[in-house]
Design an enzyme around this catalytic site. Structure first.
Site, PDB file in Angstrom:
ATOM      1  N   SER A  20      44.637  51.535  31.193  1.00 45.28           N
ATOM      2  CA  SER A  20      45.332  50.335  30.727  1.00 45.28           C
ATOM      3  C   SER A  20      44.741  49.848  29.400  1.00 45.28           C
ATOM      4  CB  SER A  20      45.195  49.227  31.774  1.00 45.28           C
ATOM      5  OG  SER A  20      45.787  48.039  31.286  1.00 45.28           O
ATOM      6  N   ASN A  68      35.918  46.275  21.718  1.00 43.36           N
ATOM      7  CA  ASN A  68      37.196  45.633  21.432  1.00 43.36           C
ATOM      8  C   ASN A  68      37.257  44.248  22.035  1.00 43.36           C
ATOM      9  OD1 ASN A  68      39.358  45.219  23.683  1.00 43.36           O
ATOM     10  ND2 ASN A  68      38.273  47.094  24.261  1.00 43.36           N
ATOM     11  N   ASN A 126      43.527  43.554  37.179  1.00 44.50           N
ATOM     12  CA  ASN A 126      42.378  43.371  36.294  1.00 44.50           C
ATOM     13  C   ASN A 126      41.598  42.140  36.757  1.00 44.50           C
ATOM     14  OD1 ASN A 126      40.565  42.881  34.263  1.00 44.50           O
ATOM     15  ND2 ASN A 126      42.105  42.524  32.665  1.00 44.50           N
ATOM     16  N   CYS A 129      38.927  38.870  34.326  1.00 49.66           N
ATOM     17  CA  CYS A 129      39.640  37.826  33.607  1.00 49.66           C
ATOM     18  C   CYS A 129      39.028  36.486  34.017  1.00 49.66           C
ATOM     19  CB  CYS A 129      41.114  37.894  33.984  1.00 49.66           C
ATOM     20  SG  CYS A 129      42.131  36.805  32.993  1.00 49.66           S
ATOM     21  N   LYS A 164      40.655  46.619  39.810  1.00 49.65           N
ATOM     22  CA  LYS A 164      39.854  47.199  38.721  1.00 49.65           C
ATOM     23  C   LYS A 164      38.639  46.329  38.401  1.00 49.65           C
ATOM     24  CE  LYS A 164      40.250  49.122  34.048  1.00 49.65           C
ATOM     25  NZ  LYS A 164      41.172  49.451  32.948  1.00 49.65           N
ATOM     26  N   GLY A 241      36.225  55.717  32.349  1.00 51.96           N
ATOM     27  CA  GLY A 241      35.116  55.349  31.472  1.00 51.96           C
ATOM     28  C   GLY A 241      34.585  56.553  30.725  1.00 51.96           C
TER      29      GLY A 241
END
Lengths: 305, 255
Positions: A20, A68, A126, A129, A164, A241
């Protein structure tokens, strides 16, 4: 001999998936990627409301890696469905939609909307967050956060759920909470927390200051977590990863993953997907394994009895 | 007609030093059709360091050779400067949206490494006989050799500005452009963020197209690493650009 494998409730034609955030909304790379390599596509993260993401700069290349801070830019779930439904439902492989929210209710609302989409085969949740109601602490950093999110999503959809995680010293407890709350698989790992500083400006380099590290160095952290989680739970794991060459993907399967996701490596070399699929095929053939399933977890002593 | 982005193993035919830190890399032409302003993602090595591909504007000589004009600014471009004739390089291109066909007299304004994005357009206007002037700005003389094949194959209509006055016009490339811009109906601009912002402020009424530069993760629209805010919402420099009309750009988001 088959590369097919059921992973976390989703039937995959190959164990090779995009990660993702590095594969857009799923169809942008049709000219550059041989989709027959992919067991599924995995979208960028989708939230209830549109998000602009973080200010520039969002990327910093570091030795052998990338930091990032895209900031989860996305058009929101309604626009996502409207804009991409046609192309995504025309794909021949399963579509896994990555979702996130600022509260368990937001995760649940996104899941409810996607639950009605026949072309969505599963949700990747996810958990890295920030929970705005808990001082910005990530949901995935504590058992309550994980349980609240997974339960809320589980109550909103019957679709397969993949939770995740990023690396954590509490990973066993977090994975246990996710599995107990109804997650069909866990995805290990998200990017690692990272920061870089510009000594001229005396400020962090990235616009959002903090970011996440991806790329080859992650592989060894992720492999360790896949290995340990498999050893403890024997649950379905998607390994992710630092995969940058086909051998890396095989290592994840041997450590206990049933599928792998490739992110930064394939963003740089889109042909990596098909190289991984072909190498996996050869590896099965050379080892006389009938399926990927026979390879899962072979790095564990107790698999050889 | 533009071709879709494709992987190529291109053979280097030259890697000529054309200034203090500028090099002109030449490749065998794989017969791809592309627009000025489109770019290539060049793999620096097959190894994990440097990890990312680098984006470069691509141009074509009258003989059809593909060329990339680049400035050595970091590890990736430093390694590229050692590349020799015969080496094969993994390249994905053509990428992004280039300049539309320009029919009217156009002034091209390139500052620093931004000059690279103007060469393909200058060569196209030159070959089609469209009036143009290429304004090139550097800090001092010697940074870019005016006698190199960058400007001489074909011989472009070019004027140089140096900030210290050591060669050509004494001043910035915008000071130089200001002297000529009244003779042109449109402009194409590429340079550092401060220069592009200054262009928007000094020439707000000029019909200008900007070729933006940014660090890119993918170059293909999937990572959103290069996305910037515009008057039309969030745009990815790599696939929604890199060429944008000046009227949709927000100066505060060019930095």
């Amino acid at each position: 001999m088959t590369l097919e494998i059921e992973t976390g409730g989703v039937q995959l034609s190959t164990p090779i998936l995009p990660a993702s955030g590095t594969f857009g909304w799923g169809t942008e790379l049709k000219n550059l990627v041989d989709y027959s390599a992919l067991g599924a596509v995995v979208t960028k993260g989708i939230s209830l409301h549109p998000r602009k993401g973080n200010p520039q700069p969002r990327l910093l290349e570091v030795p052998c890696g990338l930091i990032n801070s895209i900031g989860l830019q996305n058009p929101g779930v309604d626009a996502f469905i409207q804009n991409y439904e046609k192309e995504l439902s025309a794909l021949s492989m399963p579509v896994i939609v990555n979702i996130f929210g600022e509260s368990p209710q937001e995760y649940a609302e996104v899941a409810t909307k996607l639950s009605n989409c026949h072309w969505v085969s599963g949700l990747e949740i996810n958990l890295s967050c920030p929970n705005v109601h808990a001082g910005g602490l990530e949901f995935g950093s504590n058992i309550t956060g994980v349980r609240d999110v997974i339960q809320a999503v589980r109550n909103s959809t019957n679709k397969p759920l993949w939770a995740k995680f990023s690396h954590s010293t509490h990973l066993f407890h977090l994975v246990e909470a996710a599995l107990e709350a109804g997650s069909n698989a866990v995805v290990l790992l998200n990017t690692l927390p990272a920061l870089a500083i510009n000594i001229k400006s005396k400020q962090p380099v990235l616009g959002a200051r903090r970011g996440g590290l991806s790329g080859p160095p992650l592989k060894y952290v992720a492999l360790r977590d896949v290995f340990d989680v498999y050893s403890r739970f024997k649950c379905h794991i998607v390994g992710v990863g630092g995969i940058i060459k086909p051998e890396d993907a095989v290592e994840f399967i041997l450590a206990g993953a049933r599928a792998v996701e490739i992110g930064t490596g394939a963003m740089v070399h889109p042909e990596l997907f098909i190289k991984c699929r072909n190498f996996m095929s050869e590896y099965l053939k050379n080892g006389s394994y009938e399926s990927v399933e026979n390879m899962v977890g072979l790095a564990h002593d107790d698999q050889h009895v | 007609m533009r071709d879709s982005p494709t992987h190529f193993q291109l053979t280097i035919t030259g890697n000529e030093k054309v200034g203090d830190r500028f090099f002109l890399l030449s490749f065998e032409n794989p017969g791809v059709s592309f627009r000025p302003g489109q770019f290539a993602m060049v793999a620096i090595s097959g190894e994990p360091y440097p990890l990312l591909r680098r984006p470069f504007a691509v141009s074509r000589t009258p003989e059809g050779t593909l060329q990339i004009l680049y400035r050595v600014v970091g590890t990736g471009t430093r390694l590229m400067s050692y590349w020799k004739k015969g080496r094969k390089v993994n390249v994905i291109f053509p990428l992004g949206n280039g300049f539309e066909k320009i029919q009217n007299a156009c002034i091209l304004v390139g500052g620093g490494s931004g000059v690279a994005s103007m060469i393909a357009l200058a060569r196209e206007l030159h070959s089609r006989g469209t009036p143009y002037l290429l304004c090139v700005g550097t800090k001092k003389s010697g940074e870019l050799d005016p006698h190199s094949s960058v400007f001489q194959n074909p011989p472009l209509n070019v004027k140089f500005a140096t900030e210290d006055g050591s060669f050509g016009f004494h001043g910035t490339v915008l000071d130089l452009a200001e002297q000529h811009i009244h003779s042109f109906t449109c402009a194409a601009v590429c340079g550092p963020p401060a220069m592009m912002t200054a262009f928007l402020e000094r020439f707000p009424d000029v019909n200008a197209m900007f070729s933006l530069e940014n660090h890119m993760g993918c170059g293909t629209g999937v990572c959103l690493g290069c996305a910037i805010e515009t008057r039309n919402g969030m745009m990815r420099v790599c696939v929604d650009g890199p060429v944008f009309p000046g009227k949709i750009l927000l100066p505060e988001h060019l930095k």
